[in-house]
Design a protein around this motif. Sequence first.
Motif, PDB file in Angstrom:
ATOM      1  N   LYS A 269       0.814  -1.217   0.000  1.00  0.00           N
ATOM      2  CA  LYS A 269       0.000   0.000   0.000  1.00  0.00           C
ATOM      3  C   LYS A 269       0.847   1.266   0.000  1.00  0.00           C
ATOM      4  O   LYS A 269       0.326   2.355  -0.254  1.00  0.00           O
ATOM      5  N   GLN A 270       2.143   1.138   0.307  1.00  0.00           N
ATOM      6  CA  GLN A 270       3.015   2.312   0.321  1.00  0.00           C
ATOM      7  C   GLN A 270       3.654   2.563  -1.044  1.00  0.00           C
ATOM      8  O   GLN A 270       4.342   3.559  -1.237  1.00  0.00           O
ATOM      9  N   SER A 271       3.476   1.666  -1.978  1.00  0.00           N
ATOM     10  CA  SER A 271       3.985   1.821  -3.339  1.00  0.00           C
ATOM     11  C   SER A 271       3.034   1.062  -4.261  1.00  0.00           C
ATOM     12  O   SER A 271       1.941   0.672  -3.851  1.00  0.00           O
ATOM     13  N   ASP A 272       3.439   0.845  -5.475  1.00  0.00           N
ATOM     14  CA  ASP A 272       2.611   0.078  -6.405  1.00  0.00           C
ATOM     15  C   ASP A 272       3.229  -1.283  -6.712  1.00  0.00           C
ATOM     16  O   ASP A 272       2.919  -1.908  -7.733  1.00  0.00           O
ATOM     17  N   LYS A 273       4.084  -1.757  -5.826  1.00  0.00           N
ATOM     18  CA  LYS A 273       4.667  -3.080  -5.985  1.00  0.00           C
ATOM     19  C   LYS A 273       3.687  -4.160  -5.541  1.00  0.00           C
ATOM     20  O   LYS A 273       2.864  -3.946  -4.649  1.00  0.00           O
ATOM     21  N   ALA A 274       3.841  -5.327  -6.166  1.00  0.00           N
ATOM     22  CA  ALA A 274       3.012  -6.470  -5.777  1.00  0.00           C
ATOM     23  C   ALA A 274       3.723  -7.745  -6.197  1.00  0.00           C
ATOM     24  O   ALA A 274       4.508  -7.761  -7.155  1.00  0.00           O
ATOM     25  N   PHE A 275       3.454  -8.813  -5.454  1.00  0.00           N
ATOM     26  CA  PHE A 275       3.929 -10.139  -5.823  1.00  0.00           C
ATOM     27  C   PHE A 275       2.749 -10.944  -6.364  1.00  0.00           C
ATOM     28  O   PHE A 275       1.658 -10.940  -5.782  1.00  0.00           O
ATOM     29  N   LEU A 276       2.985 -11.631  -7.480  1.00  0.00           N
ATOM     30  CA  LEU A 276       2.002 -12.522  -8.081  1.00  0.00           C
ATOM     31  C   LEU A 276       2.585 -13.921  -8.154  1.00  0.00           C
ATOM     32  O   LEU A 276       3.803 -14.091  -8.283  1.00  0.00           O
ATOM     33  N   SER A 277       1.732 -14.927  -8.072  1.00  0.00           N
ATOM     34  CA  SER A 277       2.198 -16.299  -8.254  1.00  0.00           C
ATOM     35  C   SER A 277       1.534 -16.893  -9.482  1.00  0.00           C
ATOM     36  O   SER A 277       0.397 -16.552  -9.832  1.00  0.00           O
ATOM     37  N   VAL A 278       2.266 -17.780 -10.136  1.00  0.00           N
ATOM     38  CA  VAL A 278       1.788 -18.460 -11.338  1.00  0.00           C
ATOM     39  C   VAL A 278       2.090 -19.943 -11.181  1.00  0.00           C
ATOM     40  O   VAL A 278       3.215 -20.319 -10.830  1.00  0.00           O
ATOM     41  N   GLU A 279       1.100 -20.780 -11.412  1.00  0.00           N
ATOM     42  CA  GLU A 279       1.318 -22.218 -11.364  1.00  0.00           C
ATOM     43  C   GLU A 279       0.309 -22.913 -12.256  1.00  0.00           C
ATOM     44  O   GLU A 279      -0.743 -22.360 -12.597  1.00  0.00           O
ATOM     45  N   SER A 280       0.630 -24.134 -12.649  1.00  0.00           N
ATOM     46  CA  SER A 280      -0.291 -24.939 -13.434  1.00  0.00           C
ATOM     47  C   SER A 280      -0.177 -26.378 -12.954  1.00  0.00           C
ATOM     48  O   SER A 280       0.554 -26.678 -12.007  1.00  0.00           O
ATOM     49  N   TYR A 281      -0.885 -27.274 -13.602  1.00  0.00           N
ATOM     50  CA  TYR A 281      -0.826 -28.669 -13.184  1.00  0.00           C
ATOM     51  C   TYR A 281       0.571 -29.259 -13.357  1.00  0.00           C
ATOM     52  O   TYR A 281       0.974 -30.139 -12.590  1.00  0.00           O
ATOM     53  N   LEU A 282       1.316 -28.747 -14.336  1.00  0.00           N
ATOM     54  CA  LEU A 282       2.622 -29.330 -14.646  1.00  0.00           C
ATOM     55  C   LEU A 282       3.791 -28.379 -14.410  1.00  0.00           C
ATOM     56  O   LEU A 282       4.947 -28.801 -14.482  1.00  0.00           O
ATOM     57  N   GLU A 283       3.520 -27.113 -14.138  1.00  0.00           N
ATOM     58  CA  GLU A 283       4.577 -26.140 -13.882  1.00  0.00           C
ATOM     59  C   GLU A 283       4.529 -25.720 -12.414  1.00  0.00           C
ATOM     60  O   GLU A 283       3.507 -25.222 -11.945  1.00  0.00           O
ATOM     61  N   PRO A 284       5.630 -25.914 -11.682  1.00  0.00           N
ATOM     62  CA  PRO A 284       5.629 -25.525 -10.259  1.00  0.00           C
ATOM     63  C   PRO A 284       5.468 -24.024 -10.095  1.00  0.00           C
ATOM     64  O   PRO A 284       5.660 -23.245 -11.038  1.00  0.00           O
ATOM     65  N   GLU A 285       5.149 -23.640  -8.881  1.00  0.00           N
ATOM     66  CA  GLU A 285       4.829 -22.244  -8.601  1.00  0.00           C
ATOM     67  C   GLU A 285       5.997 -21.317  -8.922  1.00  0.00           C
ATOM     68  O   GLU A 285       7.147 -21.588  -8.587  1.00  0.00           O
ATOM     69  N   GLN A 286       5.671 -20.218  -9.571  1.00  0.00           N
ATOM     70  CA  GLN A 286       6.625 -19.160  -9.869  1.00  0.00           C
ATOM     71  C   GLN A 286       6.178 -17.899  -9.139  1.00  0.00           C
ATOM     72  O   GLN A 286       4.983 -17.670  -8.946  1.00  0.00           O
ATOM     73  N   LEU A 287       7.132 -17.077  -8.784  1.00  0.00           N
ATOM     74  CA  LEU A 287       6.830 -15.803  -8.139  1.00  0.00           C
ATOM     75  C   LEU A 287       7.242 -14.681  -9.078  1.00  0.00           C
ATOM     76  O   LEU A 287       8.385 -14.648  -9.552  1.00  0.00           O
ATOM     77  N   TRP A 288       6.311 -13.797  -9.346  1.00  0.00           N
ATOM     78  CA  TRP A 288       6.548 -12.668 -10.236  1.00  0.00           C
ATOM     79  C   TRP A 288       6.411 -11.371  -9.445  1.00  0.00           C
ATOM     80  O   TRP A 288       5.508 -11.233  -8.612  1.00  0.00           O
ATOM     81  N   LEU A 289       7.299 -10.428  -9.721  1.00  0.00           N
ATOM     82  CA  LEU A 289       7.279  -9.132  -9.051  1.00  0.00           C
ATOM     83  C   LEU A 289       6.790  -8.071 -10.021  1.00  0.00           C
ATOM     84  O   LEU A 289       7.322  -7.920 -11.128  1.00  0.00           O
TER      85      LEU A 289
END
Length: 706
Positions: free
Chosen positions: A401-421
């Motif tokens: 809330k102090q900036s416009d940064k955020a972390f997102l996660s991406v995953e699928s049935y065959l791709e392990p979780e990724q973290l995106w900034l």
Amino acid sequence: MRLGRWILTCAASALVMAGAAAHAETQTGGAQKDTSFLNDIHGKQALDWVRAQNRHTTSTLEKDKRYEGFYKSTLAVLQAPDRLAVPQLLAGGIWNFWQDAQHPHGIWRTASEQSYLSTTPAWQIKLDIDALAAKDHANWVFKGADCLAPADEKCLVILSNGGEDADTLREYNTRTGEFVPNGFTFSRSKQQEAWVDENTVLLAREWDDKGASLTPSGYPFIVKKMVRGAAPGQEKEVYRGAPSDMMVAPMTLTDGDGGKLVLIQRSQTFFESHYAVVEGDTLRWLKLPAKSEIHGLLKGRLVLSVQEDWQPEGMPLVPAGSLVSVDPKNTERGVEVIFTPDPSQSIDQVGVTKNTVLVSLFDNVRGRAMRFTAVQPGRPWSGQVLDLPDMASIHIVDTDKQSDKAFLSVESYLEPEQLWLLGEDGQPHKVKSAPARFKSANLQTEQFWAQSPDGTRIPYFVVHKRNMKLNGANPTLLTAYGGFQVSYTPTYAPEIGKLWLERGGVYVVANIRGGGEFGPQWHEAGRKSGRQKVYDDFAAVGQDLVARKITSTAHLGIRGRSNGGLLAGAEMVQHPDLWNAVIIGVPLLDMENFETMSAGASWADEYGSMSVPKEADFLKKISPLHHLKADVTYPTPFIFTATSDDRVGPVHARRFAAKLDAFKKPFFYYEDIEGGHSGTVNAPEVAHERALEAVYLSHRLMDKQH
């Protein structure tokens, strides 16, 4: 506010039910067997019965030579040191809760953002839950912390004994890394808290030990102001709802410009809430749709989604499923529509930063994400599609809330979780990725559509080997949820990969009605007396799998938890010849009496009520417990639950198993003595239960004798 952790898969209460006598006896022909003792959740006779059932299940399934390997491989995955450490933006750094072999209860730790983004973060342990559990002689489960923004120095740490929903709150200082001496401490209760300032907390909880301050659902309806240093009993009442409400709770919203709103949320039903702004000693109720959810505060304006059509005064109609921004001083004037999904889309999550609103959504059940910015008041919001992988689930991990940064996660049935900034502007970039936990090079995911009896097309995902033969002999596990507008989307599940896919199994997820995959209408179609459509959708997917020769009834099994456990139970009794394995987890199964069991009263808005004749007639038609028949051959089910589940409760599962036993039907039953609604509370217990399931599925769907 923490209501979401209670209602994602139904709401909760505890102890012995008011309707315990409803099934005090299980009838078998002309004889009757008293099973009323099973209603006494922690009673000696009931737990003796549980332990006997557990011994039968474990002694049978653990004998299989595959069990030990299943257990060890699952435990290794759950405790792998190279798991992705999920970040929380807190107190100027990155915080993370972590469990491993050395810390089964877990540690709460922190690192700087720069260090966290490196390959070897320098973590500092702030709170050791194992040490705390040993000191307190309690089976503490860490359920997060509610911190006073923006400094996040003062927090209320949320601790649950054994994983139950009832919790204890203790004030903690993130700077010193210590519990605050003589700080706020709120004893065990189902409670909701909200910071007003560093010396004031609004609290909704049970205020006596007689249940008079709880709703029939077992939730509080009285909010009081707790002032630091005040003598016990001096709390000032802020708001008192009605005993007939589902729950009343406080919440605090802050924005990146120093703005703050303290609210009271009065949930009269599971899906209908009213909100009031706390202004000193008075409340100002907001004119908002009853079916709406507040997500945050941005530039002093509320960001909320509406789950029903809304016609603000003098404004165009706002369609159900839309995301809007409103002025809390006048909610019907100047309503700004941020985003309205089209018929193939639905909003999943919403996150608010200092200047933007992030949305994760589904498009034909495929994950997408967008960032919205208000160009200027009264003008259309500007939307930016974020460039992220396809055929995946995209989730908002945390926003700043102090900036416009955020972390997102991406995953699928065959791709392990990724973290995106996601930075202040531009597109997100991948910063971390969990390693693969199972071999997937020869696997693929496809999306198919089945047709339900009423003509509705139902999408489902199939994960299988690339060279799969369409011969009807592939062992297949089908799962779904189908309720509470909860969407069931692609998830990387190492235990499914290791114990099922690597061994030639096919994994199927059906996106049936009752969920949120296509917005409020998709949920509404399967609510109350429409629930048979949910069961028809699921059966249609099973039949489609057979018709495509992906599998056959001899090799087709199903699994569901909580509301999904009700689904699995209903499918077992409605279509006993379609499945050869049925896993029923922490389920609802007694739909004639669910309102008087645990927090069943809070689910009437989803399932219907026995007090309404039309809805009662329907509940009687679909209650799995009541439709078990002595002269029907059922697939042998695997039923699991937990003694300390104070959300759904173990009695549903106990009654179902007892009736099967009375009918001399085979079944496996496993009840974790300490687990809450999650079923298990630590990695070894999870691995044990998953290994039992894997053996069961192997016996039923893979081995030649079946």
